[in-house]
Design an enzyme around this catalytic site. Structure first.
Site, PDB file in Angstrom:
ATOM      1  N   SER A 158       0.851  -1.189   0.000  1.00  0.00           N
ATOM      2  CA  SER A 158       0.000   0.000   0.000  1.00  0.00           C
ATOM      3  C   SER A 158       0.883   1.234   0.000  1.00  0.00           C
ATOM      4  O   SER A 158       2.049   1.184   0.391  1.00  0.00           O
ATOM      5  CB  SER A 158      -0.888   0.022   1.248  1.00  0.00           C
ATOM      6  OG  SER A 158      -0.128   0.412   2.391  1.00  0.00           O
ATOM      7  N   ASP A 159       0.325   2.347  -0.454  1.00  0.00           N
ATOM      8  CA  ASP A 159       0.977   3.617  -0.151  1.00  0.00           C
ATOM      9  C   ASP A 159       0.789   3.853   1.347  1.00  0.00           C
ATOM     10  O   ASP A 159      -0.054   3.236   2.007  1.00  0.00           O
ATOM     11  CB  ASP A 159       0.388   4.750  -0.981  1.00  0.00           C
ATOM     12  CG  ASP A 159       1.405   5.868  -1.213  1.00  0.00           C
ATOM     13  OD1 ASP A 159       2.322   6.028  -0.385  1.00  0.00           O
ATOM     14  OD2 ASP A 159       1.280   6.585  -2.223  1.00  0.00           O
ATOM     15  N   CYS A 160       1.564   4.751   1.897  1.00  0.00           N
ATOM     16  CA  CYS A 160       1.648   4.851   3.359  1.00  0.00           C
ATOM     17  C   CYS A 160       0.424   5.557   3.949  1.00  0.00           C
ATOM     18  O   CYS A 160       0.251   6.769   3.789  1.00  0.00           O
ATOM     19  CB  CYS A 160       2.935   5.559   3.742  1.00  0.00           C
ATOM     20  SG  CYS A 160       4.393   4.659   3.170  1.00  0.00           S
TER      21      CYS A 160
END
Length: 776
Positions: free
Chosen positions: A304-306
């Site tokens: 995932s993106d953060c």
């Protein structure tokens, strides 16, 4: 790698010595680039060197990776799985598996990030130009060479214990709107050029003498998918739902990502913050499973993106509980979370049986397979990449490559009456004006590391003439005009005035988009006031990623030349000065349309459509579909040389019909490894009519029948674009090939379509040659 020099431009020994002194002075300056993100994780130690794993089949390198991973999975308990499924992975002490940080950056050089540390034993890394500048070279070989150099430096950092081996680059989203703050990280607005970058840069990061058994480092293509908004109109990327037609997905937003999988064999992908058609990207089965893994054959991990997993529950309101959120992400294809959501909630989901062993082990399998391909469980003596050391960081070869890339990315937009190049015999003093004139870190752009030095534009020009600097504005926003008077006064007596205006990451960057394409604040006023007093036309240099409305300077007699430099990296000031004084003949081309301000006042960033909508007055986006006026077109760029084009042999299509081309294109659309034979080839002649050497970027566009109607593009870049060096007065024959992929575009339902009728082959921007093709 090509460095273009003018035939008469050998620097005098004095100038070379002066430039060396400039670099030495710059090296003496501390490069301060903000707080480190490093988590200070311990160095990875191969767990197969000690009990209990050493005696298990997990460490038997004669077995397949899948067989080894099976053993590893069988030894894990629930708390191990929770620790391993976050990007700040915890240690599995009973198996002697160390903690590991998956988040490492390498967008245009080893970059500051959670997993990367710069300190006394690893003080710097080569900072190449930002991607938007490198892509202006249209040089596929350069894309791979930079990836290779960064991959080697990244491996050196990892071997020395200063980084991991999983690097989250490149960004291959489409630069669909000039306001997007992160468009600077991308190769531009065109899917063919972006795909060429995706086919070369990540492959360069990963490949080497042991590829494909071992990857040098792991590349990660991001952000999947349709991500190109930070914070605009009261909506940020954490809440945004990108509503995209299948038509636009298939011929604009998807191609570069497909190329990452099938041409570069990337081992990592990142799902984006936004939703796509109502489903958050990190819970999107259509994107991650149906398309990425099943259709394209991706075999790697998806992070995932953060913070994106938390967004699914709290921002998109797509799920109702933490357990449901864990299930939706893992069961739909995501493997690991960047953030704190899994650490807080995954154990409960596993404990109550909602997160099954099947979904957690599928994710862990993907992660372990990548780590094994990186050699993290294998003997060091079996791995060529383990020999890479810090001596390979910022090597003379990499410094030269960074300089060459900056030179090749310079785009000359205007050169009235041959204002450039400047002559050192006629110019002895220069005045540099503007907030970017003496900038250093601004030349690096975002996701940079710590370079060994940064050459400012004042530094670069000082190697050719005595130079004075007046910022005019106290910062890039240019709201304070109190410095204007001194700058204007200095301009009155200058032999040459170089104004350095534009943007930096405080204006465009992660988490913030622009609202205008005008020069920020009072920069235009400063330009106007200087224009009123100068004796000779000024030279305007622009720093920044997104396009600017240059209508006024383009038409102004006061502005003799315009150079767009993007974000040129640690050698930026030198490369710019070399163009201004003729050491380098510019050859870069724009990778984005430069719109007038009226475009951004008319068009909402929320509208993801590429095609125009006549009923609403929506003009479309990018050179392929936009129907409104432009300031400068995609592919535009001048040279100090002049090139003449002639047709040697007319293009032909080997007697194929549209239906036959359609069938060929269909057969290879979902498998880029099946490269079809060209459906037509022809030859043109290009002559450099100037008395100096130069390089020409040869662009071929395909114009379909009824261009711009019923979803057809106005034109589209063919895959055979080339970058060709010429000696003074040299002519070359250039062979151009037409791929069946060049003759298709997405129909209204998203399927790729080849239409019959008269096609036009248009060569050059502006057009130098045209030919007609008829598809029956």
């Amino acid at each position: 790698r090509q460095a273009e020099y003018m035939g008469h431009s050998h620097c005098s020994m004095l100038r070379v010595l002066f430039l060396v002194l400039v670099v030495v002075c710059v090296l003496a300056r501390p490069v301060e680039l903000g707080n480190e993100l490093h988590d200070n994780n311990p160095r990875w130690i191969n767990p197969c060197l000690s009990a209990p794993l050493v005696s298990t089949s997990a460490c038997n390198t004669s077995l397949s990776i899948d067989e080894r991973v099976d053993t590893l999975l069988s030894l894990l308990i629930t708390q191990d799985k929770v620790a391993l499924l976050t990007t700040s992975s915890g240690a599995v002490n009973h198996l002697q598996i160390p903690s590991y940080q998956w988040w490492n950056e390498a967008l245009h050089g080893v970059g500051r990030s959670r997993g990367v540390s710069f300190n006394d034993s690893a003080p710097f890394a080569t900072s190449f130009p930002q991607v938007v500048t490198t892509s202006a070279s249209f040089n596929k070989t350069l894309f791979h060479a930079i990836g290779d150099a960064i991959g080697t430096e990244a491996r050196a950092f990892s071997n020395a214990g200063h980084a991991g081996l999983t690097f989250w680059a490149p960004n291959v989203n489409i630069f669909r709107d000039p306001r997007w703050g992160r468009g600077q990280e991308t190769p531009g607005e065109d899917p063919v050029l972006t795909s060429a970058y995706a086919a070369n840069f990540p492959l360069g990061l990963q490949d080497g003498p042991s590829w494909p058994k071992y990857a040098k480092v792991s590349a990660c293509c991001k952000h999947f998918a349709a991500y190109s908004l930070e914070n605009w109109g009261g909506v940020d990327r954490h809440h945004f739902d990108a509503v995209v037609s299948n038509q636009d997905l298939n011929d604009t937003y998807f191609p570069a990502f497909q190329t990452c999988v099938q041409k570069s064999s990337v081992t990592g992908f990142m799902c984006s913050f936004n939703s796509v058609n109502g489903v958050p990207a990190c819970a999107n089965n259509f994107l991650m499973t149906k398309t990425l893994r099943e259709l394209w054959g991706f075999d790697g991990y998806i992070t995932s993106d953060c913070g994106a997993v938390d967004d699914i529950l709290t921002k998109h309101n797509y799920t109702e509980t933490t357990d449901e959120t864990c299930v939706q992400t893992l069961s739909n294809g995501m493997d690991i979370e960047c953030g704190n959501f899994f650490a807080a909630n995954l154990a409960h989901c596993i404990g109550i049986g909602k997160c099954s062993t099947e979904v957690t082990d599928t994710a862990l399998r993907n992660l372990f397979k990548v780590q094994m391909r990186l050699g993290m469980f294998d003997p060091a003596e079996d791995q060529e990449y383990m020999k890479i050391g810090m001596v390979h960081v910022n090597s003379p070869q990499n410094q030269q490559l960074a300089l060459d890339a900056a030179r090749q990315g310079m785009v000359l937009l205007k050169n009235n009456n041959n204002r450039l190049p400047l002559s050192t015999q006629q110019i002895s003093n220069a005045v540099v004006i503007g907030p970017n004139g003496n900038a250093t870190t601004a030349l690096l752009a975002n996701y940079a590391g710590t370079p060994p030095f940064i050459i400012s534009i004042v530094d670069g020009i000082s190697a050719f003439a005595t130079t004075q600097f007046f910022p005019g504005c106290n910062n890039i926003s240019c709201l304070d005009t109190s410095g204007f008077a001194d700058a204007v006064k200095a301009a009155t007596t200058a032999e040459v005035v170089v104004m350095v205006l534009g943007l930096n990451v405080s204006i465009e960057g992660e988490s913030h988009d622009r609202t205008s394409t005008n020069l920020p604040g009072n920069q235009s006023m400063l330009l106007s006031q200087v224009c009123q007093v100068v004796a000779a036309p000024i030279i305007l240099v622009l720093i920044g990623g997104g396009s600017l409305d240059l209508t006024v300077p383009k038409s102004s007699d006061c502005v003799g030349a315009i150079v767009w430099a993007g974000y040129p990296g640690q050698f930026g000031g030198q490369a710019i000065a070399e163009v201004l004084f003729g050491v380098v003949n510019p050859s870069g081309r724009l990778t984005q349309t430069f719109y007038p301000e009226s475009f951004v006042q008319q068009v909402s960033m929320f509208n993801m459509a590429m095609r125009p909508d006549p009923t609403s007055g929506y003009p479309g986006r990018t050179y392929r579909f936009y129907t409104g006026p432009t300031v400068y077109n995609f592919g535009y760029g001048l040279s100090f040389s002049s090139f003449e084009y002639h047709m040697v042999s007319e293009p032909e299509l080997n007697g194929l019909t549209a239906a036959q081309v359609q069938r060929i294109a269909d057969s290879v659309h979902n498998n880029l490894l099946l490269e079809p034979e060209p459906v037509g080839t022809f030859t043109i002649s290009i002559c450099n009519t100037a008395a100096i050497a130069g390089t020409e970027v040869v662009l071929m566009f395909m114009v379909p029948p009824n261009a711009g109607q019923n979803g057809a593009p106005l034109r589209q870049l063919a895959r055979s674009f080339q970058r060709i060096p010429f000696e003074a007065s040299e002519c070359k024959n250039v062979r151009l090939a037409i791929s069946p992929r060049d003759l298709v575009f997405a129909g209204s339902d998203g399927t790729m379509t080849c239409v019959s009728g008269e096609w036009t082959v248009a060569i050059g921007e502006p057009i130098q040659l045209q030919a007609k093709l008829t598809l029956l």
